[in-house]
Design a protein around this motif. Structure first.
Motif, PDB file in Angstrom:
ATOM      1  N   ALA A 115       0.853  -1.203   0.000  1.00 40.09           N
ATOM      2  CA  ALA A 115       0.000   0.000   0.000  1.00 40.09           C
ATOM      3  C   ALA A 115       0.883   1.244   0.000  1.00 40.09           C
ATOM      4  N   SER A 116       0.408   2.315  -0.657  1.00 38.58           N
ATOM      5  CA  SER A 116       1.190   3.557  -0.746  1.00 38.58           C
ATOM      6  C   SER A 116       0.268   4.696  -1.156  1.00 38.58           C
ATOM      7  N   GLY A 117       0.664   5.914  -0.775  1.00 32.47           N
ATOM      8  CA  GLY A 117      -0.079   7.098  -1.212  1.00 32.47           C
ATOM      9  C   GLY A 117      -0.140   7.172  -2.725  1.00 32.47           C
ATOM     10  N   PHE A 123      -6.156  11.766  -5.166  1.00 31.34           N
ATOM     11  CA  PHE A 123      -5.025  12.586  -5.612  1.00 31.34           C
ATOM     12  C   PHE A 123      -4.886  12.498  -7.128  1.00 31.34           C
ATOM     13  N   ARG A 124      -5.032  11.301  -7.680  1.00 25.18           N
ATOM     14  CA  ARG A 124      -4.961  11.142  -9.146  1.00 25.18           C
ATOM     15  C   ARG A 124      -6.093  11.902  -9.825  1.00 25.18           C
ATOM     16  N   LEU A 125      -7.274  11.873  -9.201  1.00 24.83           N
ATOM     17  CA  LEU A 125      -8.403  12.601  -9.811  1.00 24.83           C
ATOM     18  C   LEU A 125      -8.129  14.105  -9.790  1.00 24.83           C
ATOM     19  N   PHE A 291       3.234  21.258  -1.931  1.00 21.69           N
ATOM     20  CA  PHE A 291       2.762  19.994  -1.344  1.00 21.69           C
ATOM     21  C   PHE A 291       3.715  18.866  -1.744  1.00 21.69           C
ATOM     22  N   ARG A 292       4.018  18.785  -3.037  1.00 23.32           N
ATOM     23  CA  ARG A 292       4.875  17.692  -3.530  1.00 23.32           C
ATOM     24  C   ARG A 292       6.280  17.783  -2.916  1.00 23.32           C
ATOM     25  N   ASN A 293       6.815  19.008  -2.855  1.00 22.68           N
ATOM     26  CA  ASN A 293       8.162  19.152  -2.284  1.00 22.68           C
ATOM     27  C   ASN A 293       8.188  18.790  -0.810  1.00 22.68           C
ATOM     28  N   ALA A 294       7.161  19.242  -0.070  1.00 19.12           N
ATOM     29  CA  ALA A 294       7.110  18.946   1.365  1.00 19.12           C
ATOM     30  C   ALA A 294       7.011  17.435   1.578  1.00 19.12           C
ATOM     31  N   HIS A 295       6.222  16.787   0.736  1.00 15.49           N
ATOM     32  CA  HIS A 295       6.063  15.336   0.858  1.00 15.49           C
ATOM     33  C   HIS A 295       7.386  14.629   0.537  1.00 15.49           C
ATOM     34  N   ALA A 296       8.078  15.101  -0.513  1.00  6.34           N
ATOM     35  CA  ALA A 296       9.359  14.472  -0.890  1.00  6.34           C
ATOM     36  C   ALA A 296      10.370  14.614   0.250  1.00  6.34           C
ATOM     37  N   THR A 309       7.038   1.987  -0.246  1.00  9.56           N
ATOM     38  CA  THR A 309       6.228   0.762  -0.095  1.00  9.56           C
ATOM     39  C   THR A 309       5.498   0.442  -1.398  1.00  9.56           C
ATOM     40  N   GLY A 310       5.324   1.470  -2.249  1.00  8.95           N
ATOM     41  CA  GLY A 310       4.668   1.245  -3.542  1.00  8.95           C
ATOM     42  C   GLY A 310       5.657   0.836  -4.623  1.00  8.95           C
ATOM     43  N   GLY A 311       6.966   0.827  -4.293  1.00  8.52           N
ATOM     44  CA  GLY A 311       7.946   0.289  -5.232  1.00  8.52           C
ATOM     45  C   GLY A 311       8.673   1.314  -6.101  1.00  8.52           C
ATOM     46  N   THR A 312       8.470   2.630  -5.864  1.00  3.79           N
ATOM     47  CA  THR A 312       9.228   3.616  -6.647  1.00  3.79           C
ATOM     48  C   THR A 312      10.574   3.876  -5.972  1.00  3.79           C
ATOM     49  N   ALA A 313      11.379   4.737  -6.631  1.00  5.34           N
ATOM     50  CA  ALA A 313      12.686   5.071  -6.056  1.00  5.34           C
ATOM     51  C   ALA A 313      12.539   6.049  -4.889  1.00  5.34           C
ATOM     52  N   GLU A 316      13.517  10.236  -4.637  1.00  7.14           N
ATOM     53  CA  GLU A 316      14.002  10.667  -5.963  1.00  7.14           C
ATOM     54  C   GLU A 316      12.858  10.700  -6.973  1.00  7.14           C
ATOM     55  N   TYR A 317      12.013   9.678  -6.912  1.00  9.69           N
ATOM     56  CA  TYR A 317      10.835   9.676  -7.791  1.00  9.69           C
ATOM     57  C   TYR A 317       9.963  10.897  -7.494  1.00  9.69           C
ATOM     58  N   LEU A 318       9.765  11.160  -6.196  1.00  8.01           N
ATOM     59  CA  LEU A 318       8.845  12.244  -5.807  1.00  8.01           C
ATOM     60  C   LEU A 318       9.392  13.614  -6.209  1.00  8.01           C
TER      61      LEU A 318
HETATM   62  C1  HEM Z   1       5.861   8.625   6.628  1.00 10.86           C
HETATM   63  C2  HEM Z   1       5.025   9.123   5.779  1.00 10.86           C
HETATM   64  C3  HEM Z   1       5.083   8.882   4.307  1.00 10.86           C
HETATM   65  C4  HEM Z   1       5.989   8.187   3.583  1.00 10.86           C
HETATM   66  C5  HEM Z   1       7.241   7.467   4.053  1.00 10.86           C
HETATM   67  C6  HEM Z   1       5.565   8.249   2.202  1.00 10.86           C
HETATM   68  C7  HEM Z   1       6.232   7.669   1.154  1.00 10.86           C
HETATM   69  C8  HEM Z   1       5.857   7.757  -0.160  1.00 10.86           C
HETATM   70  C9  HEM Z   1       6.605   7.220  -1.263  1.00 10.86           C
HETATM   71  C10 HEM Z   1       7.951   6.545  -1.160  1.00 10.86           C
HETATM   72  C11 HEM Z   1       5.901   7.455  -2.380  1.00 10.86           C
HETATM   73  C12 HEM Z   1       6.251   7.055  -3.815  1.00 10.86           C
HETATM   74  C13 HEM Z   1       5.477   5.816  -4.173  1.00 10.86           C
HETATM   75  C14 HEM Z   1       6.013   4.595  -3.477  1.00 10.86           C
HETATM   76  O1  HEM Z   1       7.017   4.065  -3.918  1.00 10.86           O
HETATM   77  O2  HEM Z   1       5.401   4.192  -2.468  1.00 10.86           O
HETATM   78  C15 HEM Z   1       4.700   8.150  -1.996  1.00 10.86           C
HETATM   79  C16 HEM Z   1       3.742   8.601  -2.876  1.00 10.86           C
HETATM   80  C17 HEM Z   1       2.661   9.338  -2.504  1.00 10.86           C
HETATM   81  N1  HEM Z   1       2.286   9.658  -1.227  1.00 10.86           N
HETATM   82 FE1  HEM Z   1       3.380   9.354   0.436  1.00 10.86          FE
HETATM   83  N2  HEM Z   1       4.419   8.993   2.134  1.00 10.86           N
HETATM   84  C18 HEM Z   1       4.099   9.392   3.383  1.00 10.86           C
HETATM   85  C19 HEM Z   1       3.006  10.167   3.744  1.00 10.86           C
HETATM   86  C20 HEM Z   1       2.040  10.603   2.886  1.00 10.86           C
HETATM   87  C21 HEM Z   1       0.879  11.350   3.266  1.00 10.86           C
HETATM   88  C22 HEM Z   1       0.496  11.840   4.656  1.00 10.86           C
HETATM   89  C23 HEM Z   1       0.158  11.538   2.133  1.00 10.86           C
HETATM   90  C24 HEM Z   1      -1.160  12.256   2.074  1.00 10.86           C
HETATM   91  C25 HEM Z   1      -2.183  11.743   1.427  1.00 10.86           C
HETATM   92  C26 HEM Z   1       0.860  10.919   1.049  1.00 10.86           C
HETATM   93  C27 HEM Z   1       0.442  10.925  -0.251  1.00 10.86           C
HETATM   94  C28 HEM Z   1       1.151  10.400  -1.294  1.00 10.86           C
HETATM   95  C29 HEM Z   1       0.764  10.550  -2.677  1.00 10.86           C
HETATM   96  C30 HEM Z   1      -0.458  11.309  -3.196  1.00 10.86           C
HETATM   97  C31 HEM Z   1       1.715   9.899  -3.439  1.00 10.86           C
HETATM   98  C32 HEM Z   1       1.778   9.831  -4.950  1.00 10.86           C
HETATM   99  C33 HEM Z   1       2.666  10.997  -5.429  1.00 10.86           C
HETATM  100  C34 HEM Z   1       2.970  11.005  -6.906  1.00 10.86           C
HETATM  101  O3  HEM Z   1       2.916   9.949  -7.563  1.00 10.86           O
HETATM  102  O4  HEM Z   1       3.296  12.097  -7.428  1.00 10.86           O
HETATM  103  N3  HEM Z   1       2.006  10.371   1.539  1.00 10.86           N
HETATM  104  N4  HEM Z   1       4.698   8.328  -0.641  1.00 10.86           N
END
Ligand code: HEM
Length: 362
Positions: A115-117, A123-125, A291-296, A309-313, A316-318
């Motif tokens: 499972a992964s964000g 978000f995709r929509l 948002f994207r930068n803060a998440h990365a 957990t979703g299998g990307t790099a 770096e991917y973000l």
């Molecule tokens: C410890 C917290 C988090 C970690 C370690 C994390 C990690 C990641 C990683 C590594 C990816 C890339 C896909 C993958 O390989 O899994 C990803 C994608 C994503 N995550 Fe998180 N994430 C976290 C928290 C969050 C939160 C709170 C949100 C809010 C909804 C979120 C939303 C997303 C979204 C929307 C993507 C897709 C981004 C894109 O493809 O441009 N993540 N996340």
């Protein structure tokens, strides 16, 4: 008869507050303390995503009318501004989640795989509603971005690629601007002269700037050539369309010229609202980028260089997605073609007259 509402039921709090199921304690194990924060934060994001989609759908609906009733524009702006207010909240929520250390995350991370964000349907929509170019999307290990979604979610996301977008609605609205025709006055020739003079002046400043070393000077002079080159495409519909086909421009030629006119003559009363609209969309783009930068950054500090957990790099991917997945980049480019007010061509009187507000005191 009016129903008697009870706060708890109205908000569906039985369902909402029962929806935090910790994977770490599912099989009778000890709950990982920080997993609750992890789930609550994600759920809060998804609720805000729902609100953003709600606003976007309303805005696209209004802007898709032809013509748009000018009285509706205030509401369109208001709703876009609401999204812009939500975005910093999202960034701040990442800060709360950052109180979870890498070790705290490792207490339950492995139970989340795969499972992964990345699988966030909403978000995709949002990305597709905004008008993200499907051709620009990054692949994940060579696969389509919907490949990690359930079949039902993938179908919804793919269908949304051909639904109306904010970028498309903006394009149509701009292209309908009635002020692109100037009768006998060749506005665009006059404007072209003004920009050429400005670029030449800037080039001279670089050529004679004693503070620049030769390498930086040459780099900056080369940058001018690129500006001159892209400027030429403004007046050549065919070249513009070629750039558009390559994904280097998103707005149609008419729409971009209209946006340029609005930003150059923003002081004219009829352009006040359209100009605010352009600025609001630039803010919107910046907000999603933030948002994207803060998440990365959160990902970098929480999992370092590991894969996601979703299998990307991972981060770096973000970071690459943050750079590539922009929508309203054309609106940023308007600044490249701005000229000082006192060097702008004077608009013909009849055009200027149409751009005034008319108020007839009784
Ligand atoms: C410890 C917290 C988090 C970690 C370690 C994390 C990690 C990641 C990683 C590594 C990816 C890339 C896909 C993958 O390989 O899994 C990803 C994608 C994503 N995550 Fe998180 N994430 C976290 C928290 C969050 C939160 C709170 C949100 C809010 C909804 C979120 C939303 C997303 C979204 C929307 C993507 C897709 C981004 C894109 O493809 O441009 N993540 N996340």
């Amino acid at each position: 008869m009016q129903r008697v509402r009870y706060y708890w039921d109205y908000l569906g709090l039985d369902e909402v507050l029962a929806a935090q199921r910790l994977a770490s304690s599912e099989d009778g194990g000890d709950p990982a303390h920080d997993e609750l924060l992890f789930i609550v934060t994600h759920q809060a994001f998804e609720l805000w995503f729902k609100q953003i989609l709600w606003e976007l759908d309303a805005v696209i609906g209004t802007l898709s009318q032809a013509p748009v009733d000018e009285r509706d524009m205030g509401q369109v702006l208001h709703r876009l501004e609401r999204i812009n207010e939500i975005q910093p909240l999202l960034v701040q929520q990442f800060a709360v989640l950052e109180t979870m250390t890498p070790l705290d995350f490792l207490d339950f991370r492995d139970q989340l795989i795969p499972a992964s964000g990345f699988q966030s349907l909403q978000f995709r929509l949002i990305e597709n509603r905004l008008g993200l170019d499907p051709a620009k999307r990054m692949k994940i290990q060579g696969s389509h971005y919907t490949s990690r979604l359930s079949r039902e979610h993938a179908a919804r996301v793919e269908a949304s690629e051909s639904e109306p977008t904010l970028l498309g609605a903006l394009d149509a609205w701009l292209a309908r601007t009635p002020f692109l025709r100037f009768g006998a006055f060749d506005f665009w020739a006059a404007y072209r002269d003004a920009v050429t003079t400005m670029i030449e002046r800037d080039r001279q400043i670089v050529a004679t700037n004693a503070n620049l070393d030769e390498v930086s000077r040459q780099q900056q002079l080369d940058a001018f050539e690129t500006t001159v080159e892209t400027f030429a495409t403004l007046f050549d519909r065919e070249r513009w369309e070629q750039l558009r086909a390559q994904g280097r421009r998103r707005l149609s030629h008419e729409a971009f010229l209209a946006a340029l006119l609005i930003s150059l003559y923003r002081d004219e009363p009829a352009f006040h609202t359209p100009h605010r609209m352009l600025r609001t969309l630039v803010d919107l783009d910046i907000g999603f980028h933030a948002f994207r930068n803060a998440h990365a950054q959160l990902v970098h500090r929480t999992i370092g260089g590991r894969i996601g957990t979703g299998g990307t790099a991972g981060h770096e991917y973000l970071e690459a997605a943050a750079r590539r997945h922009r929508v309203f980049t054309d609106l940023f480019d308007l600044a490249t073609y701005s000229v000082p007010r006192d060097e702008l061509p004077e608009l013909p009187d009849d055009v200027r007259d149409q751009l005034r507000f008319r108020f007839q005191p009784s």
